[in-house]
Design a protein around this motif. Structure first.
Motif, PDB file in Angstrom:
ATOM      1  N   SER A   2     -11.407  18.785  90.999  1.00  0.00           N
ATOM      2  CA  SER A   2     -12.714  19.125  91.535  1.00  0.00           C
ATOM      3  C   SER A   2     -12.872  18.592  92.955  1.00  0.00           C
ATOM      4  O   SER A   2     -12.098  17.752  93.434  1.00  0.00           O
ATOM      5  N   LEU A   3     -13.918  19.068  93.619  1.00  0.00           N
ATOM      6  CA  LEU A   3     -14.188  18.644  94.987  1.00  0.00           C
ATOM      7  C   LEU A   3     -14.753  17.234  95.007  1.00  0.00           C
ATOM      8  O   LEU A   3     -15.652  16.899  94.225  1.00  0.00           O
ATOM      9  N   GLN A   7     -14.906  15.714 100.563  1.00  0.00           N
ATOM     10  CA  GLN A   7     -14.560  17.110 100.832  1.00  0.00           C
ATOM     11  C   GLN A   7     -15.815  17.966 100.986  1.00  0.00           C
ATOM     12  O   GLN A   7     -15.902  18.814 101.879  1.00  0.00           O
ATOM     13  N   ILE A   8     -16.789  17.735 100.124  1.00  0.00           N
ATOM     14  CA  ILE A   8     -18.038  18.486 100.234  1.00  0.00           C
ATOM     15  C   ILE A   8     -18.723  18.192 101.560  1.00  0.00           C
ATOM     16  O   ILE A   8     -19.221  19.094 102.237  1.00  0.00           O
ATOM     17  N   ALA A  56     -18.357  27.190 100.592  1.00  0.00           N
ATOM     18  CA  ALA A  56     -17.311  26.772  99.656  1.00  0.00           C
ATOM     19  C   ALA A  56     -15.956  27.394  99.938  1.00  0.00           C
ATOM     20  O   ALA A  56     -14.967  27.026  99.293  1.00  0.00           O
ATOM     21  N   PHE A  59     -12.528  25.357 100.291  1.00  0.00           N
ATOM     22  CA  PHE A  59     -11.979  24.718  99.092  1.00  0.00           C
ATOM     23  C   PHE A  59     -12.242  25.562  97.844  1.00  0.00           C
ATOM     24  O   PHE A  59     -12.338  25.036  96.739  1.00  0.00           O
ATOM     25  N   ARG A  62     -10.489  25.068  94.595  1.00  0.00           N
ATOM     26  CA  ARG A  62     -10.709  23.810  93.885  1.00  0.00           C
ATOM     27  C   ARG A  62     -11.949  23.847  92.993  1.00  0.00           C
ATOM     28  O   ARG A  62     -12.187  22.917  92.221  1.00  0.00           O
ATOM     29  N   GLU A  68     -17.833  21.764  88.779  1.00  0.00           N
ATOM     30  CA  GLU A  68     -18.991  22.207  89.575  1.00  0.00           C
ATOM     31  C   GLU A  68     -19.844  23.257  88.851  1.00  0.00           C
ATOM     32  O   GLU A  68     -21.006  23.452  89.188  1.00  0.00           O
TER      33      GLU A  68
END
Length: 281
Positions: A2-3, A7-8, A56, A59, A62, A68
């Motif tokens: 997951s992110l 990264q977000i 998004a 990524f 991911r 998410e």
């Protein structure tokens, strides 16, 4: 995988207004038809919040339905006309069932309805004689009550056995024409949603009353969108999961006005399917 928060934070983003449920003392209620005299079609009040919505795409590979609560998939449908009801049921429904099974590992997937939305300016959703409109309010399609009830409604005598195992409600959402720039879909990272943010709301049909979640504002919410979605792409959204083991259960979502969209943007046309996904374990 997951992110991560880092990264977000690194994702490009737009700022836009999202409409959340304001505080109220009675249960929110929305009629799908003309209500009795003196009763409002929708008794809820919504308040706008300007928020960052992360792109998004960098990524997208991911994103996870179990983390998410959403996933972006490439999918070229064999349907040439999404307004052809026969083609939808004979071709697109089986395609979507295979797509959701592959993405989730479900042993059985059942498409149980679809909605086509075509935006008309200054037209509210469920206006008589008009096509269904994008929904500009943060919501989730199913609740802890209505998810299992939908299985009972649709599958009758099979339901009790099916409800003993894990199941989920997964929406398959895609543009009918693209790239989509008008009223794109924003999806809230399920990991950022607290259960107390979700407010059970009645959705009243002529023959039954369903239940959805309206959503209270929480500054912890993280939002994603996929800009300029193509007709050969689909978003999978987790609207319900019976599992309570920490995986995503609800991914609230809403249409929003993208401030970077050109003035002459083509009005949104999209289709969403709702599916029941049943698992062996």
């Amino acid at each position: 995988m997951s992110l991560s928060a880092a990264q977000i934070e690194s994702l490009p983003r737009v700022e836009a207004v999202l409409n959340y449920l304001a505080a109220m003392t009675e249960k929110p209620r929305n009629y799908t038809y003309e209500p009795p005299p003196g009763i409002p079609q929708n008794n809820a009040v919504y308040e706008p919040h300007r928020l960052a919505i992360s792109n998004a795409r960098p990524f997208a590979d991911r994103l996870s339905l179990d983390e998410e609560g959403l996933a972006l998939v490439d999918h070229q449908s064999a349907v040439g006309d999404f307004y052809d009801e026969d083609a939808l049921r004979q071709v697109y429904y089986p395609e979507a069932e295979r797509l959701v099974a592959a993405a989730t590992g479900a042993a059985r997937v059942l498409v149980f309805d679809h909605t086509i939305r075509r935006r008309l300016p200054d037209t509210a959703d469920r206006t008589a004689g008009a096509p269904r409109q994008p929904v500009p309010r943060v919501h989730n399609d199913y609740t802890v009550k209505s998810g299992p009830q939908r299985v009972r409604d649709l599958l009758g005598e099979e339901a009790d056995a099916l409800l003993r195992r894990r199941f989920s409600v997964i929406n398959v959402w895609r543009p009918i024409r693209g790239p989509l720039r008008d009223a794109p879909l924003a999806v809230c990272d399920a990991r950022s949603v607290a259960f107390q943010d979700l407010v059970a709301s009645d959705l009243v049909y002529p023959d039954r009353t369903g239940e959805t979640y309206a959503v209270r504002f929480n500054p912890a919410h993280r939002w994603f969108y996929v800009p300029e979605m193509r007709v050969d792409e689909a978003l999978l959204l987790k609207c319900y999961d019976s599992a309570t083991d920490g995986r995503a259960r609800f991914a609230p979502h809403t249409a929003f006005e993208d401030p970077t969209a050109p003035a002459d943007v083509l009005p949104r046309e999209s289709i969403e399917l709702r599916t029941l996904a049943f698992y062996i374990a």
